[in-house]
Structures are given as structure tokens and as C-alpha cells.
Design an enzyme around this catalytic site. Sequence first.
Site, PDB file in Angstrom:
ATOM      1  N   ASN A  51       8.346   0.701 -68.336  1.00 44.30           N
ATOM      2  CA  ASN A  51       7.299  -0.349 -67.776  1.00 44.30           C
ATOM      3  C   ASN A  51       7.436  -1.722 -68.605  1.00 44.30           C
ATOM      4  O   ASN A  51       7.316  -2.569 -67.626  1.00 44.30           O
ATOM      5  CB  ASN A  51       5.977   0.274 -67.648  1.00 44.30           C
ATOM      6  CG  ASN A  51       5.889   1.192 -66.500  1.00 44.30           C
ATOM      7  OD1 ASN A  51       6.564   1.389 -65.600  1.00 44.30           O
ATOM      8  ND2 ASN A  51       4.611   1.975 -66.372  1.00 44.30           N
ATOM      9  N   ARG A 376      14.410   0.381 -50.579  1.00 45.95           N
ATOM     10  CA  ARG A 376      14.949   1.146 -51.624  1.00 45.95           C
ATOM     11  C   ARG A 376      15.310   2.470 -51.211  1.00 45.95           C
ATOM     12  O   ARG A 376      14.677   3.242 -50.773  1.00 45.95           O
ATOM     13  CB  ARG A 376      14.000   1.345 -52.814  1.00 45.95           C
ATOM     14  CG  ARG A 376      13.484  -0.217 -53.358  1.00 45.95           C
ATOM     15  CD  ARG A 376      12.752   0.281 -54.765  1.00 45.95           C
ATOM     16  NE  ARG A 376      11.920  -0.886 -55.049  1.00 45.95           N
ATOM     17  CZ  ARG A 376      12.472  -1.678 -55.788  1.00 45.95           C
ATOM     18  NH1 ARG A 376      13.719  -1.946 -56.059  1.00 45.95           N
ATOM     19  NH2 ARG A 376      11.398  -2.835 -56.250  1.00 45.95           N
ATOM     20  N   ARG A 406      14.327  -5.926 -55.838  1.00 46.51           N
ATOM     21  CA  ARG A 406      14.375  -6.193 -57.238  1.00 46.51           C
ATOM     22  C   ARG A 406      15.071  -4.702 -57.997  1.00 46.51           C
ATOM     23  O   ARG A 406      14.297  -3.505 -57.678  1.00 46.51           O
ATOM     24  CB  ARG A 406      13.015  -6.370 -57.712  1.00 46.51           C
ATOM     25  CG  ARG A 406      13.338  -6.785 -59.416  1.00 46.51           C
ATOM     26  CD  ARG A 406      12.149  -7.440 -60.082  1.00 46.51           C
ATOM     27  NE  ARG A 406      11.889  -8.822 -59.621  1.00 46.51           N
ATOM     28  CZ  ARG A 406      10.617  -9.232 -59.544  1.00 46.51           C
ATOM     29  NH1 ARG A 406       9.904  -8.671 -59.698  1.00 46.51           N
ATOM     30  NH2 ARG A 406      10.681 -10.314 -58.831  1.00 46.51           N
ATOM     31  N   HIS A 436       9.564  -5.585 -46.311  1.00 41.75           N
ATOM     32  CA  HIS A 436       9.162  -4.612 -47.077  1.00 41.75           C
ATOM     33  C   HIS A 436       8.604  -3.493 -46.149  1.00 41.75           C
ATOM     34  O   HIS A 436       8.277  -2.443 -46.668  1.00 41.75           O
ATOM     35  CB  HIS A 436       8.189  -5.026 -48.305  1.00 41.75           C
ATOM     36  CG  HIS A 436       7.737  -3.996 -48.959  1.00 41.75           C
ATOM     37  ND1 HIS A 436       6.430  -3.443 -49.071  1.00 41.75           N
ATOM     38  CD2 HIS A 436       8.385  -3.502 -50.102  1.00 41.75           C
ATOM     39  CE1 HIS A 436       6.243  -2.814 -50.125  1.00 41.75           C
ATOM     40  NE2 HIS A 436       7.288  -2.674 -50.811  1.00 41.75           N
ATOM     41  N   TYR A 469       6.430  10.117 -55.299  1.00 41.23           N
ATOM     42  CA  TYR A 469       5.294   9.148 -55.100  1.00 41.23           C
ATOM     43  C   TYR A 469       4.536   9.611 -53.764  1.00 41.23           C
ATOM     44  O   TYR A 469       5.083  10.181 -53.092  1.00 41.23           O
ATOM     45  CB  TYR A 469       6.042   7.930 -54.498  1.00 41.23           C
ATOM     46  CG  TYR A 469       6.860   7.067 -55.323  1.00 41.23           C
ATOM     47  CD1 TYR A 469       7.022   7.234 -56.788  1.00 41.23           C
ATOM     48  CD2 TYR A 469       7.266   5.587 -55.163  1.00 41.23           C
ATOM     49  CE1 TYR A 469       7.759   6.551 -57.783  1.00 41.23           C
ATOM     50  CE2 TYR A 469       8.099   4.921 -55.768  1.00 41.23           C
ATOM     51  CZ  TYR A 469       8.356   5.484 -57.102  1.00 41.23           C
ATOM     52  OH  TYR A 469       9.196   4.555 -58.110  1.00 41.23           O
ATOM     53  N   ARG A 565      -4.189   1.808 -58.113  1.00 43.54           N
ATOM     54  CA  ARG A 565      -3.386   2.486 -59.142  1.00 43.54           C
ATOM     55  C   ARG A 565      -3.387   1.201 -60.410  1.00 43.54           C
ATOM     56  O   ARG A 565      -3.291   1.673 -61.363  1.00 43.54           O
ATOM     57  CB  ARG A 565      -2.071   3.092 -58.600  1.00 43.54           C
ATOM     58  CG  ARG A 565      -1.236   3.396 -59.884  1.00 43.54           C
ATOM     59  CD  ARG A 565       0.061   4.061 -59.241  1.00 43.54           C
ATOM     60  NE  ARG A 565       0.842   3.395 -58.453  1.00 43.54           N
ATOM     61  CZ  ARG A 565       1.823   2.265 -59.018  1.00 43.54           C
ATOM     62  NH1 ARG A 565       2.023   2.431 -60.317  1.00 43.54           N
ATOM     63  NH2 ARG A 565       2.345   1.715 -58.093  1.00 43.54           N
ATOM     64  N   HIS A 593       1.029   5.932 -54.362  1.00 48.48           N
ATOM     65  CA  HIS A 593       1.661   4.689 -53.759  1.00 48.48           C
ATOM     66  C   HIS A 593       1.259   4.492 -52.289  1.00 48.48           C
ATOM     67  O   HIS A 593       1.733   3.361 -51.783  1.00 48.48           O
ATOM     68  CB  HIS A 593       3.147   5.116 -53.612  1.00 48.48           C
ATOM     69  CG  HIS A 593       4.098   3.868 -53.467  1.00 48.48           C
ATOM     70  ND1 HIS A 593       4.805   3.738 -52.122  1.00 48.48           N
ATOM     71  CD2 HIS A 593       4.581   2.884 -54.198  1.00 48.48           C
ATOM     72  CE1 HIS A 593       5.471   2.731 -52.244  1.00 48.48           C
ATOM     73  NE2 HIS A 593       5.376   2.179 -53.450  1.00 48.48           N
TER      74      HIS A 593
END
Length: 707
Positions: A51, A376, A406, A436, A469, A565, A593
Site C-alpha cells: 500500500n 480489472r 491504474r 468504472h 473482495y 473502509r 469493497h
Amino acid sequence: MLQNSEYNQPDNFISREISWLKFNLRVLREAGIKDLPILERLKFLSICSSNLDEFFMIRVAALWQQIENNINHPDVAGLTPKQQIERISKSAHTQTKLQYRYLSAILKELNSLHQIHFVRVFELSELSRNWLDNFYHEIIYPVLTPMAIDASHPFPFLANKTLNLIIELINYEQELVMAVVQVPSVLPRIVEVQIGCAEKTYVFLEDIIMHYCQHLFQGCQIIDIQPFRITRNSDLWVDEEDTDNLLKEIEASLRRRKNGDIIRLEISKSDNKNMKNFLISTLELEETDVYQILGPLDLTCFMNFACSEEFSHLEHPPFIPQQPLDINPELDIFDQVRQHDVFLHHPYESFDPVINLINQAADDPKVLAIKQTLYRVGGNSPIVAALARAGENGKQVTVLVELKARFDEENNVHWAKKLEAAGCHVIYGLYGLKTHAKITLIVRREYSGLKRYVHLGTGNYNNSTAKLYTDMGLITANEQFGVDASAFFNMLSGYCEPPELKKLSIAPINLRQKFYDLVDTEIRNAQAGNPAHIILKMNSLMDKNVILKLYEASGAGVKIELIIRGICGLKPGVKAVSENISVRSIIGRQLEHSRILYFHNAGEEKVFLSSADLMSRNLNDRVEILFPIEDINILQRIKNILKLYLKDNVKAHMLQSNGTYRRITNAKQVKTNAQQSLYALAKKNVIKQPLSLNTKLKPLYHRDNKY
């Protein structure tokens, strides 16, 4: 929108970057919880390191660019880029020291309680050193390249996040010089000693190279050696305005990313300052950019070690994603969706029905068209394979592949080319926006005419992250959803104006206003003396105007419970500002998520799911979808899930009005772990044992061990 109100003061907001560091600290502190299996604690250390890497590569790098460009615009909390950098440096240095305190404690415990030893080369027995000598010469030495640094050998290019050794030595001309050796990433970082050890014994690859370094510089006198690691600016900038081929521009930008400016130096702590000062000068860094490490650099290396099957007894016991309550795997999925909406709750319920839906659609002769967004998708994606097969089968397949996701850009370029080769229509979204949204549309010819089936979700079409997730999905044959889905894809692929939709709300068109309208309804109800209640669950909350709207609702008496979160720019519990707002963060085995929005609505409760967090980028610069849950049984299930999260007193942390988080602890209460409870509920709800689900639910990590 309340821009000049009493709420709109910097003291009423938390800086995004500071909030993120607080989040990563919560992740890090999981490594210090003795009740967790020891290798789970080690995983959290690895996740925290990964992270931090991304935080420096993107967020810190962006702040330095603002400073270099003389941009001094303060953030929502009133901090200039320079002030943010100063606070980040102080917090990140403190966090790094805590990481290594936890690591030291974990390694000692592995050593004393579990006979797993991490040692230096000189601590090995003669027999073990003989084995290591052979390992070095046969495996390591052939891939090493010593690089001198002098007038004829400039300082070498160092790739982002690579581990290197800086060596101070006296050469054969009796000159004091420096050299660099890269620790090869093609070899395992943690090496098990195979001979001469009764118990599990490991050495780090860099320690082996340091031990044999004289072999690389024969005729020279080595003074000192220090491992070091650099972090580069890795943000990807794409000029969409001046390009007519986004695919080629992304590929070119990926090549440019490798040469980003260096923004952090990690170096092994030593009393010898020569090498550190040499690197600071050569790499043009400030002292505050340097992190002196008392231990092995780059703790992400521990993830593979901690996930070894050999040590599974030191991890959480595995659990298996269950057969979803709303799906019978023995029946045709289209028949079931025609009868009722299907709700999916990952990873407690398997992602297999989504994969099966696309697979069945690819081979079903009644299916005429498939349209899907991909953000993704991961490697070896069964969904991409099914879409490609559908294209080869002659179906009309349209896939929006988001090339600007990204750190997945290269992967998505690969998938885009594969799909095009299979005959699919591949589009790259709208100019200036990332797509997205998570949506699939399947058009099928049936006895009553054409029928549309729609899948909508809060998470990516990624079978790997679906095991890690927490996300939710809906499969529906509701005609109004189908009409909206068709209009949505036509907007993405053509030149039509933004459509008027019946069920879906889309960012950046009307999702923000839809949210404001829902909050305004609760405000009116509160002002009329009626119950008013909002529950929001998401990854991040940072949009200033959204926060101001929530402050307005709190001031009107609306009860607001937030489950966030990660980063949160809202301060709860501030007198006359946010007294009716609470914020909790759940850090557990799975990454939270799902995005859920609940509104009491005078008893006519409304629940929505979304791909969007309440961030400015999601509401203004991305194509996102918000969709309602209309099936009363599904709505009740989601309400019950929210209640579990709000009862969690094991993995929940409450945000205080001063910006700090406090773990919920109450010895008098019955312990409630929401994630464990949801898994138990999924097992209880199983109609029958899954027929094809034998995949263990993986531990909490993905890609670069991101959490």
C-alpha cells in the site's frame, strides 16, 4: 451548494492523504493482534508495505509535481501541497518504524514457537554454508552484474521498486569508489537452506550476495555494503486530446512510466553515512525522502512465504465460497432469472454464476449479442475467454476495455487485442473519462421475442478478486433495466446524447444529483418530525460537496451511519456540524469493497448498489452506475448485511472527531465479527453443496498485495 455555509470550514474536513495514512495504519495494526494466526499478521505487514509503495508512486509523486509547478492550492482541509508532504513524511516515517517493530516480534515468535528461523549467513553451520556456497555459484552468481560508478561508468538506471546493493570499496588503483549490484528479481527473495538444518531455516537473497560480494570485486577492498530500494513516480499521464489511437498512446505511456522521477529512497540503517549521502546527492533527493530501515527492505516479499501450503496451519483455516442462495446450479440460469432477480454476495457466495452466465451466453444459439464493461479482469480471465469465444461464434460482442485502469493498463491492452482478434467490437470509453461501471447486457431470442438479461455489480469482473473482495451483484431480466442497459452501451459506443433512464443513474450525468435528491428527501422527513435515516457503505468518501450535503442532513436531524473502509474526509461528531453522523471502518480478512446506499424514505425503504465511491473522481471523471434493489427479499437481505456491519465489535474502528480511529472493544458485549457471520450465513443458506466449487477463498491480497 452550501459553499458559504458554516459547515464549509477547513477544520470540518480531514486531508485525503492524512486519512489514507490513517487507513494504512489500521491495516498495519492488524499485524500486532496476537489473536490472529501468525502468518496472517505477516500478510498484513506485506499488504501495508505494498500500500505504501503505491501511495508514494501516485499520491506523493503528484504532490511533488504540484510543488515543482508552483501550485499551492490547499486541499479540502486547508493544507498546501508542501504542508501535506511534511505531514506525510512524519507519519510515514513513524509508520515504517512500527512496521519493523511488528516484524521483529513476528520473526522472534516464528523462531521460538514454530521453529521457523530467519538467519544471517554467518550464523549457519559449516555444512549449511557449504550448501549455500554451491547455491551461490550455480544459481545466483550467473545472473549478477556488478556496476562500477566512475567517470566512464555513470550511475546505472534503477528500475522502480527493485532491490539493490550500494558498495563502498577501494579499487585496484587505491581509489575510494562506489558500485551497485542489483538483487535479481528473477530469483526467490527468501531462500530456504536445504542442508545442515534440523528446522526450517531461511536467509535473504541480498544477505547471500553481500556475503559473497568480494567474489564480484576481486582485487578490491570492500569497505561497506548497504541494501537500498527506490520508488519512482508511476502515475500514467495520457494526452487523450491529441491522440487518435488511445491503445498506442497507452502503450507509449507505459514505456515512459519506467523512467519516472525518484521520490523515495529506502536504505538499510547503518552508522556509515557515506553511501546514504552519496545516494541522496546522486538521486537528487531530500533527507526527508530517505527511510532508514532496521531490517530487510521491501516486506512484500513475505506474502508468498506466508501463503505457502507448507505453513497452512499458521494461517486462517480456508473457507469455500458457497453456492448462492438465489441460484440452483442444476437449472438453466436464464430460466431462473426470468422468474426472479438473482442477488450475489461475493466472496461468501461464489462468483461462478457470473462466469457461467457469460459462458452459457457465448455458446447459446439463442443469444444474439453480449455487451460488457471490463475494468480489472486479471490474468487468465475465464470471462475474457468466453467473450472471445462468443465473438468467434459469430455473436455481436461489444466490450468496453478501460485501458486507463491504474497498474492494469498493460494487462488490459493485452485483453483488448485478444478480443479484437476474436472478432469482438472493442471500445475504450468516453473521452476524458474512465469507465468504472460494472455491467453486462445479454440479448437473447426467445419464444416471446427478444429478451434482455442484465448483470450489475459493485466489483470488477475478476474471478481472482471475487474471492478476496466483498462485493454484490444483481442479475435481472426486468425490461426497464434492459432498456436502460441498451441505452447505456449505445451512449458509450456511439454519438447519442445522454439517455433518459428509468432505473439506472450514471456518473457523471445524474448520479450526483440522484444522491442529493435522496438525501434531501431524508432532510424533509426529519424537518417534518418523521424518522430519517441514511446508511452508506463504500471504500472512500472525499467529495467536498457530498460531505457538505451530509453535514446539512445531520444538522436537520437525519441519523447517518457510514461504513467507510479507507479514506474519509468527513469528521463525525463535531458539535453543530456532524453530531448525528458516525463513521466506522472494518479491516478484516476480506477487503470490504461493496458500495451500498440505504435511505429510510419515511418507511418506504430504498436500497441502491453502485460501482462508485463518493469521490470527486467517481462522480465527475468516471462513468459509474447506481442501481436500485426492487425485489423485497433482496432488499431485506442487504438490510440485514448492513445491520451486521453496524454490530461488528471485533474488526470495526470508529472515527473520532479529531481524525483518529479507535478500535471498538466492549468486553460486556457478545463478540460480532461481520465477515465471519456472513460466511456462516452463506453456509447456512446453501440449498445443496456446490457442484464445482472447490476453490479455497484466498487470503487478503491481490496483484502487488494491495488491500
